[in-house]
Scaffold this motif. Structure first.
Motif, PDB file in Angstrom:
ATOM      1  N   ASP A 199      -4.117   2.859  30.243  1.00  0.00           N
ATOM      2  CA  ASP A 199      -3.221   4.011  30.184  1.00  0.00           C
ATOM      3  C   ASP A 199      -2.023   3.837  31.112  1.00  0.00           C
ATOM      4  O   ASP A 199      -1.407   4.816  31.534  1.00  0.00           O
ATOM      5  CB  ASP A 199      -3.970   5.301  30.524  1.00  0.00           C
ATOM      6  CG  ASP A 199      -4.506   5.309  31.950  1.00  0.00           C
ATOM      7  OD1 ASP A 199      -4.502   4.235  32.598  1.00  0.00           O
ATOM      8  OD2 ASP A 199      -4.919   6.390  32.421  1.00  0.00           O
ATOM      9  N   THR A 200      -1.694   2.579  31.430  1.00  0.00           N
ATOM     10  CA  THR A 200      -0.464   2.281  32.174  1.00  0.00           C
ATOM     11  C   THR A 200       0.532   1.637  31.228  1.00  0.00           C
ATOM     12  O   THR A 200       0.210   0.678  30.523  1.00  0.00           O
ATOM     13  CB  THR A 200      -0.750   1.338  33.355  1.00  0.00           C
ATOM     14  OG1 THR A 200      -1.641   1.986  34.269  1.00  0.00           O
ATOM     15  CG2 THR A 200       0.540   0.994  34.089  1.00  0.00           C
ATOM     16  N   PHE A 201       1.757   2.185  31.211  1.00  0.00           N
ATOM     17  CA  PHE A 201       2.769   1.757  30.256  1.00  0.00           C
ATOM     18  C   PHE A 201       3.973   1.200  31.009  1.00  0.00           C
ATOM     19  O   PHE A 201       4.309   1.678  32.093  1.00  0.00           O
ATOM     20  CB  PHE A 201       3.188   2.931  29.376  1.00  0.00           C
ATOM     21  CG  PHE A 201       2.039   3.615  28.703  1.00  0.00           C
ATOM     22  CD1 PHE A 201       1.556   3.158  27.489  1.00  0.00           C
ATOM     23  CD2 PHE A 201       1.427   4.705  29.307  1.00  0.00           C
ATOM     24  CE1 PHE A 201       0.478   3.784  26.881  1.00  0.00           C
ATOM     25  CE2 PHE A 201       0.346   5.333  28.709  1.00  0.00           C
ATOM     26  CZ  PHE A 201      -0.128   4.867  27.483  1.00  0.00           C
ATOM     27  N   GLN A 202       4.594   0.193  30.412  1.00  0.00           N
ATOM     28  CA  GLN A 202       5.721  -0.442  31.070  1.00  0.00           C
ATOM     29  C   GLN A 202       6.855  -0.712  30.093  1.00  0.00           C
ATOM     30  O   GLN A 202       6.638  -1.183  28.979  1.00  0.00           O
ATOM     31  CB  GLN A 202       5.286  -1.755  31.717  1.00  0.00           C
ATOM     32  CG  GLN A 202       6.403  -2.474  32.482  1.00  0.00           C
ATOM     33  CD  GLN A 202       5.880  -3.623  33.310  1.00  0.00           C
ATOM     34  OE1 GLN A 202       5.077  -3.423  34.218  1.00  0.00           O
ATOM     35  NE2 GLN A 202       6.321  -4.825  33.000  1.00  0.00           N
ATOM     36  N   ALA A 203       8.070  -0.400  30.546  1.00  0.00           N
ATOM     37  CA  ALA A 203       9.299  -0.808  29.866  1.00  0.00           C
ATOM     38  C   ALA A 203       9.959  -1.839  30.764  1.00  0.00           C
ATOM     39  O   ALA A 203      10.086  -1.618  31.973  1.00  0.00           O
ATOM     40  CB  ALA A 203      10.227   0.388  29.662  1.00  0.00           C
ATOM     41  N   ASP A 204      10.350  -2.983  30.216  1.00  0.00           N
ATOM     42  CA  ASP A 204      10.972  -3.999  31.056  1.00  0.00           C
ATOM     43  C   ASP A 204      11.968  -4.823  30.260  1.00  0.00           C
ATOM     44  O   ASP A 204      11.962  -4.824  29.028  1.00  0.00           O
ATOM     45  CB  ASP A 204       9.909  -4.904  31.696  1.00  0.00           C
ATOM     46  CG  ASP A 204       9.013  -5.598  30.687  1.00  0.00           C
ATOM     47  OD1 ASP A 204       9.548  -6.333  29.830  1.00  0.00           O
ATOM     48  OD2 ASP A 204       7.779  -5.417  30.737  1.00  0.00           O
ATOM     49  N   PHE A 205      12.831  -5.488  30.989  1.00  0.00           N
ATOM     50  CA  PHE A 205      13.784  -6.399  30.365  1.00  0.00           C
ATOM     51  C   PHE A 205      13.997  -7.587  31.298  1.00  0.00           C
ATOM     52  O   PHE A 205      13.777  -7.505  32.507  1.00  0.00           O
ATOM     53  CB  PHE A 205      15.124  -5.711  30.091  1.00  0.00           C
ATOM     54  CG  PHE A 205      15.992  -5.593  31.307  1.00  0.00           C
ATOM     55  CD1 PHE A 205      16.906  -6.602  31.650  1.00  0.00           C
ATOM     56  CD2 PHE A 205      15.901  -4.485  32.141  1.00  0.00           C
ATOM     57  CE1 PHE A 205      17.699  -6.501  32.780  1.00  0.00           C
ATOM     58  CE2 PHE A 205      16.691  -4.384  33.271  1.00  0.00           C
ATOM     59  CZ  PHE A 205      17.592  -5.386  33.595  1.00  0.00           C
ATOM     60  N   ALA A 206      14.402  -8.695  30.720  1.00  0.00           N
ATOM     61  CA  ALA A 206      14.817  -9.874  31.478  1.00  0.00           C
ATOM     62  C   ALA A 206      16.003 -10.484  30.751  1.00  0.00           C
ATOM     63  O   ALA A 206      16.065 -10.469  29.526  1.00  0.00           O
ATOM     64  CB  ALA A 206      13.681 -10.876  31.601  1.00  0.00           C
TER      65      ALA A 206
END
Length: 592
Positions: free
Chosen positions: A298-305
């Protein structure tokens, strides 16, 4: 079924199509632009490795420790602005402590400010992190303790964080913030070693737990981003957890796969949106990025590189990222889009397909609110404006109804004459309409025009942070919430909370009464079935509207009162409308 019944059924069908079926129709006629292809990423793991995107995996540390204790465990730089208060965690270079000073948790003026971000290890942790992922070099991670050159970050006075590895490669993160909700993060890597190094900058937003706000077809709550030409509302929290979405998700998000969803794109932005709040990573709008969403439990992540950068000895590479963390205030969001050149940033607010109506209504309503200082009064003035604009149409509507009333005996005679020949009956009735210059749908115009206006106002009340916790008079302390006062429990004297479907407040009751008198002013329909429908409709709508925002009900009540006054005026111009319809059928029309 006679012509009047058909007209009523047609009107209800059109209304249902507009309110419920329009999104599906619009999606079919004007499909969303093609989005960049989804690319696969390596599975999320608990150990501190990096993904194919070059960003750290989801932080799965889950405890529910006291926030004050967690905040005191690490060195921090204070954040102090007119709109925000919090701190930057020097361990991991995270913005993980933030409250919104201009927004309270409840309508109580002594209520604590709305908390947006919270550090890892606390309940519902929510934070943003930034850094570089190195190729063959030691890069800072979530356990790295940075040094800061100032104790506090305030508008106009940036703070720079520094850290160097044993190879002589130095990293810097310069944080700046404006007076509202926008951070600017300038990241740099300096190569003090004897050989070239390769690294890629990244940014991430992580949150644990599902938000209180529900995701629905009316308003998207969850992962949101712009990848290419349009906003992506397709990805939901259940989708990232590996399950299929609801019916509407399957209709509108057919190309979204369960699990991680990543996109290769130039610029854009991504983050998490609630009804009123938003966190958004905004990379350099000219940079090629690999960005998307994933989850671990139930941990959500938005990321970019971004694309890897090769730094020669003695050289420095830089990358600038912006980070929005705050309320979705419409004027501010539009300003960031226009002045900050953030493509489609206004799509952070899910206006939907009726935005062409909703945004002008919001801006006019906001103007009226700033003018009079009371949002309820602003809604009343908005209603008066709309009814004034529709008055010429209403005049034509009543003229059409008068003509329909005048030819009712002739229509009844045709129905009696050809009751066993329905095709001929319809042919003769249409010929009668043509001869008398009558449009049987002429009376539906103003009502149909008000449907998108009411829906637009409903969305404005639902979505606009500016409308949250706005009082009107007496017990109405939040126009964006249902009426809290109900006679079902004797206005709170009885110690129980009625179920939603019977918790009819004072304002919904006034709505039902106003609709009753409005219908009483209309000419009584000839058909008994229609009479019964119109007799119970005000009280049915009273129950239907009770759970909606008081502001919407206030609009409808004001509109009904103005309609009653307007009807009295127009009846004076068309006295034939008040003539009772003969109960005996008119003379049969002679055969041709």
């Amino acid at each position: 079924m006679n012509q009047e019944n058909r007209n009523m059924v047609l009107f209800l069908a059109i209304a249902a199509l507009i309110l419920v079926g329009w999104p599906i129709v619009a999606q079919t006629l004007w499909p969303a632009p093609k989005r960049p292809a989804i690319t696969k990423t390596t599975p999320v793991a608990d150990k501190p490795v990096t993904s194919a995107a070059g960003t750290p995996v989801v932080d799965t540390a889950k405890t529910n420790r006291d926030r004050r204790v967690v905040l005191a465990e690490t060195p921090r730089v204070l954040i102090v602005t007119p709109s925000l208060k919090g701190s930057i965690n020097l361990k991991g270079a995270r913005i993980d402590d933030l409250v919104l000073l201009n927004h309270r948790q409840t309508i109580d003026k002594k209520s604590a400010p709305e908390r947006l971000l919270s550090p890892s290890g606390t309940e519902h942790s929510y934070f943003a992190g930034f850094g570089w992922a190195g190729d063959g070099i030691a890069a800072p991670d979530k356990n790295t303790v940075w040094t800061a050159d100032a104790p506090a970050l305030i508008p106009g006075k940036p703070v720079t964080l520094r850290w160097s590895n044993a190879q002589g490669v130095s990293f810097q993160i310069k944080f700046s913030v404006d007076a509202d909700y926008m951070f600017t993060i300038d990241q740099s890597i300096g190569n003090g070693s004897a050989a070239p190094v390769t690294a890629r900058p990244y940014g991430l937003v992580s949150r644990t737990g599902l938000p209180k706000d529900p995701d629905s077809w009316v308003n998207h709550v969850g992962p949101i981003g712009v990848f290419g030409n349009g906003a992506n509302y397709d990805i939901g929290y259940p989708n990232l957890q590996g399950t299929d979405r609801s019916f509407f998700g399957s209709v509108f998000g057919a190309n979204v796969k369960p699990g991680p969803n990543y996109f290769d794109n130039k610029g854009g932005w991504l983050g998490f949106g609630d009804i009123y709040w938003l966190t958004a990573l905004i990379p350099d709008q000219n940079a090629q990025v690999h960005a998307g969403f994933r989850a671990a439990g139930d941990t959500f992540q938005a990321d970019f590189a971004t694309t890897p950068v090769k730094v020669q000895p003695g050289k420095v590479a830089r990358q600038t990222t912006r980070f929005f963390a705050g309320a979705k205030e419409v004027r501010l969001i539009d300003k960031y889009q226009d002045q900050g050149n953030i493509v489609n940033f206004d799509k952070a607010i899910d206006w939907g397909w009726f935005r062409i109506v909703e945004k002008p209504i919001f801006y006019y309503l906001d103007f009226l609110f700033r003018l009079v200082g009371n949002f309820g009064v602003a809604i009343i003035l908005l209603t008066i404006t709309i009814r004034g604009l529709l008055f010429p149409i209403a005049q034509r509507q009543f003229a059409s109804m008068a003509k329909m009333k005048a030819i009712q005996p002739k229509q009844k005679a045709i129905q009696e004459r050809y009751k066993d020949d329905k095709p001929r009956q319809q042919q003769e009735i249409m010929a009668l309409y043509k001869a008398e210059g009558v449009n049987p749908l002429g009376g539906c115009g103003p009502t149909l025009l008000q449907i998108p206006v009411m829906y637009a106002l409903y969305k404005v009340l639902l979505l606009s942070t500016e409308m949250r916790h706005q009082p009107f008079v007496l017990w109405i302390r939040d126009l964006a919430a249902p009426d809290p006062l109900t006679p079902i429990n004797l206005f709170g004297l009885l110690p129980f909370t009625p179920p939603v479907f019977i918790a009819i407040g004072i304002i919904p009751i006034l709505l039902g009464v106003s609709m009753y008198f409005q219908f009483k002013m209309n000419p009584a329909p000839m058909d008994e079935a229609q009479k019964q429908v119109f007799a119970i409709m005000p009280w049915m709508l009273m129950f239907v509207m009770a759970p909606f925002a008081v502001g919407l009900q206030l609009y409808w009540i004001t509109s009904n009162v103005l309609t009653i006054l307007q009807q009295r005026l127009l009846y004076a111009r068309h006295p034939e409308m008040l003539v009772a319809t003969p109960k005996t059928p008119a003379k049969p029309i002679p055969k041709k």
